[in-house]
Design a protein around this motif. Structure first.
Motif, PDB file in Angstrom:
ATOM      1  N   THR A   1      -4.433  -2.237  -5.491  1.00 50.06           N
ATOM      2  CA  THR A   1      -4.688  -2.751  -4.149  1.00 50.06           C
ATOM      3  C   THR A   1      -3.959  -4.079  -3.978  1.00 50.06           C
ATOM      4  O   THR A   1      -3.646  -4.768  -4.960  1.00 50.06           O
TER       5      THR A   1
ATOM      6  N   THR B   1       0.839  -1.198   0.000  1.00 54.58           N
ATOM      7  CA  THR B   1       0.000   0.000   0.000  1.00 54.58           C
ATOM      8  C   THR B   1       0.875   1.249   0.000  1.00 54.58           C
ATOM      9  O   THR B   1       0.617   2.207  -0.740  1.00 54.58           O
ATOM     10  N   GLU B   2       1.915   1.238   0.807  1.00 49.26           N
ATOM     11  CA  GLU B   2       2.836   2.386   0.848  1.00 49.26           C
ATOM     12  C   GLU B   2       3.606   2.523  -0.469  1.00 49.26           C
ATOM     13  O   GLU B   2       3.768   3.635  -0.983  1.00 49.26           O
TER      14      GLU B   2
ATOM     15  N   GLN C   1      -2.309   3.081  -9.027  1.00 48.40           N
ATOM     16  CA  GLN C   1      -3.685   2.801  -8.625  1.00 48.40           C
ATOM     17  C   GLN C   1      -3.852   1.285  -8.512  1.00 48.40           C
ATOM     18  O   GLN C   1      -4.198   0.620  -9.487  1.00 48.40           O
TER      19      GLN C   1
ATOM     20  N   PHE D   1       2.637   1.534  -3.471  1.00 48.65           N
ATOM     21  CA  PHE D   1       1.680   2.018  -4.476  1.00 48.65           C
ATOM     22  C   PHE D   1       1.448   3.523  -4.297  1.00 48.65           C
ATOM     23  O   PHE D   1       1.412   4.270  -5.271  1.00 48.65           O
ATOM     24  N   ARG D   2       1.313   3.973  -3.048  1.00 55.35           N
ATOM     25  CA  ARG D   2       1.089   5.392  -2.782  1.00 55.35           C
ATOM     26  C   ARG D   2       2.289   6.226  -3.246  1.00 55.35           C
ATOM     27  O   ARG D   2       2.137   7.210  -3.950  1.00 55.35           O
ATOM     28  N   ARG D   3       3.491   5.801  -2.858  1.00 58.60           N
ATOM     29  CA  ARG D   3       4.703   6.546  -3.208  1.00 58.60           C
ATOM     30  C   ARG D   3       4.915   6.673  -4.712  1.00 58.60           C
ATOM     31  O   ARG D   3       5.467   7.658  -5.176  1.00 58.60           O
ATOM     32  N   HIS D   4       4.520   5.663  -5.440  1.00 61.01           N
ATOM     33  CA  HIS D   4       4.745   5.644  -6.886  1.00 61.01           C
ATOM     34  C   HIS D   4       3.481   5.969  -7.679  1.00 61.01           C
ATOM     35  O   HIS D   4       3.452   5.784  -8.895  1.00 61.01           O
ATOM     36  N   ALA D   5       2.458   6.457  -6.995  1.00 60.20           N
ATOM     37  CA  ALA D   5       1.188   6.860  -7.625  1.00 60.20           C
ATOM     38  C   ALA D   5       0.611   5.758  -8.515  1.00 60.20           C
ATOM     39  O   ALA D   5       0.189   5.999  -9.640  1.00 60.20           O
TER      40      ALA D   5
END
Length: 93
Positions: A30, A19-20, A28, A22-26
């Motif tokens: 799950t 999750t982190e 989309q 995916f967030r850091r690398h934008a």
């Protein structure tokens, strides 16, 4: 995109890490842990039905899933052990 991890005893560590990332690398996407299905064939059916992009494979399916995949890497052939399944044109380990 959807990614999963299957294990006889799924945990939450991978969810936190991915999750982190995916967030850091934008990205989309799950990532969710699931109880391993009864067979490699059932796992591949789930991956196909749900259009899952990738799957971390834990016991008890590391060997059982290999015969159900469209392609496998040389490393998987040599070790007879599959840690990850990724979607390509088909499914490969």
């Amino acid at each position: 995109m959807k990614f999963i991890s299957v294990s006889s005893r799924p945990g939450k560590f991978g969810v936190t890490v991915y999750t982190e990332l995916f967030r850091r690398h934008a990205i989309q996407a799950t990532y969710e842990p699931r109880v391993a299905p009864a067979s490699g064939q059932e796992l591949v059916q789930i991956l196909n039905r749900e259009r899952i992009q990738g799957c971390s494979v834990s016991m008890p399916l590391k060997a059982a899933v290999i015969c159900c995949l469209d392609e496998v890497s040389l490393e998987v052939r040599a070790t007879r052990w599959c840690n990850s399944v990724v979607r390509g044109d088909g499914l490969c380990g």
